[in-house]
Design a protein around this motif. Sequence first.
Motif, mmCIF file in Angstrom:
data_model
loop_
_atom_site.group_PDB
_atom_site.id
_atom_site.type_symbol
_atom_site.label_atom_id
_atom_site.label_comp_id
_atom_site.label_asym_id
_atom_site.label_seq_id
_atom_site.Cartn_x
_atom_site.Cartn_y
_atom_site.Cartn_z
ATOM 1 N N GLY A 28 7.785 14.248 -4.103
ATOM 2 C CA GLY A 28 7.879 13.322 -5.226
ATOM 3 C C GLY A 28 9.261 13.222 -5.825
ATOM 4 O O GLY A 28 9.423 12.679 -6.921
ATOM 5 N N SER A 29 10.279 13.723 -5.120
ATOM 6 C CA SER A 29 11.635 13.724 -5.667
ATOM 7 C C SER A 29 12.152 12.304 -5.878
ATOM 8 O O SER A 29 11.853 11.395 -5.106
ATOM 9 C CB SER A 29 12.589 14.485 -4.745
ATOM 10 N N ILE A 30 12.933 12.133 -6.933
ATOM 11 C CA ILE A 30 13.499 10.831 -7.251
ATOM 12 C C ILE A 30 14.495 10.360 -6.184
ATOM 13 O O ILE A 30 14.466 9.188 -5.795
ATOM 14 C CB ILE A 30 14.160 10.852 -8.647
ATOM 15 N N PHE B 42 0.822 -1.205 0.000
ATOM 16 C CA PHE B 42 0.000 0.000 0.000
ATOM 17 C C PHE B 42 0.860 1.261 0.000
ATOM 18 O O PHE B 42 1.943 1.295 0.598
ATOM 19 C CB PHE B 42 -0.897 0.051 1.246
ATOM 20 N N GLY B 43 0.336 2.304 -0.616
ATOM 21 C CA GLY B 43 0.935 3.631 -0.571
ATOM 22 C C GLY B 43 -0.046 4.604 -1.195
ATOM 23 O O GLY B 43 -0.876 4.219 -2.024
ATOM 24 N N ASN B 44 0.024 5.864 -0.804
ATOM 25 C CA ASN B 44 -0.843 6.897 -1.368
ATOM 26 C C ASN B 44 0.002 7.950 -2.069
ATOM 27 O O ASN B 44 1.124 8.238 -1.643
ATOM 28 C CB ASN B 44 -1.694 7.561 -0.287
ATOM 29 N N GLY B 45 -0.530 8.544 -3.125
ATOM 30 C CA GLY B 45 0.208 9.576 -3.845
ATOM 31 C C GLY B 45 1.487 9.027 -4.444
ATOM 32 O O GLY B 45 1.512 7.959 -5.057
ATOM 33 N N GLY B 46 2.593 9.743 -4.236
ATOM 34 C CA GLY B 46 3.880 9.294 -4.751
ATOM 35 C C GLY B 46 4.324 7.983 -4.143
ATOM 36 O O GLY B 46 5.034 7.193 -4.786
#
Length: 285
Positions: A242-244, A140-144
Amino acid sequence: MASNILESITAQYHSLTRSGKKLADYIFAHTGEAQYFSISTLAENSGVSEASITRFCHGLGLAGYNDFKLALAKTDHVTDMGELSDSPQGIASEDSLNTIFQKIHKASVLSLNETLELLDENAINKAVDLLVQADRVFCFGNGGSMVMAMEAWARFSTATSRFVHVSDSHMQIMNTALATSRDVLLVFSYSGSTKDMEDTLQIAREHGVSIILVTHYPNSRAAQFADVVLLCGYNEGPLQSGSIPAKVGQLLLIDCLFYGFCRRNPEASAAARSATAEAVARKML
């Protein structure tokens, strides 16, 4: 509200409560680093409660703590591309492409090195124990962070069919409501402070579902629900969401879990990886 958040705090300083003044003093002294803190970290470092911080933010005319972090980030010196100008990795439009390449590389290496320093062998072993024993592992994860959950599912899918990826937050909480104590949640949340994920983790706790959390903040709200907390490196500011580089550290943790999982039953893992590789090979031209 004043033109920047620090001016607004200054204007209201004498009308703040004792805890409000204590928090304001801390923010003035640690403006540059405070923008990277979770609310729990700021509460611990400043010596005030999370509730006091929330009231402080509302008093400044902000919707909540995330708005405050964003406003605080905007008071710092940033380049014309929204990067922190006092950071060696801060990118500006005047940088040559080669300079940008070098800065991105340095940021990714920094993330890997910081994550490696934070790696806890005991925590990894405990997480692997849970993964090996699980009937199903929900990623599970939300957004980025949803992207990282998908990466984990894709990686483990080469060796086992027991990993499941669910992207929608409503479907996540529904799957959790039907999970059992034989299942595990592998959760990615850099901040560890999102309402959707907290709601899901609360349901998991009620059903006795074990939780492995990958986050940057050991004292985040999500960490309070987790059986195992794995920490990734790299400070990602509100303007760099959201940075790599922040994801690079999490990818390292995924691979550590993957190989830890495979070494528990190397023959079965090798056979499964061979079978999936051969199946995919048929799709190649």
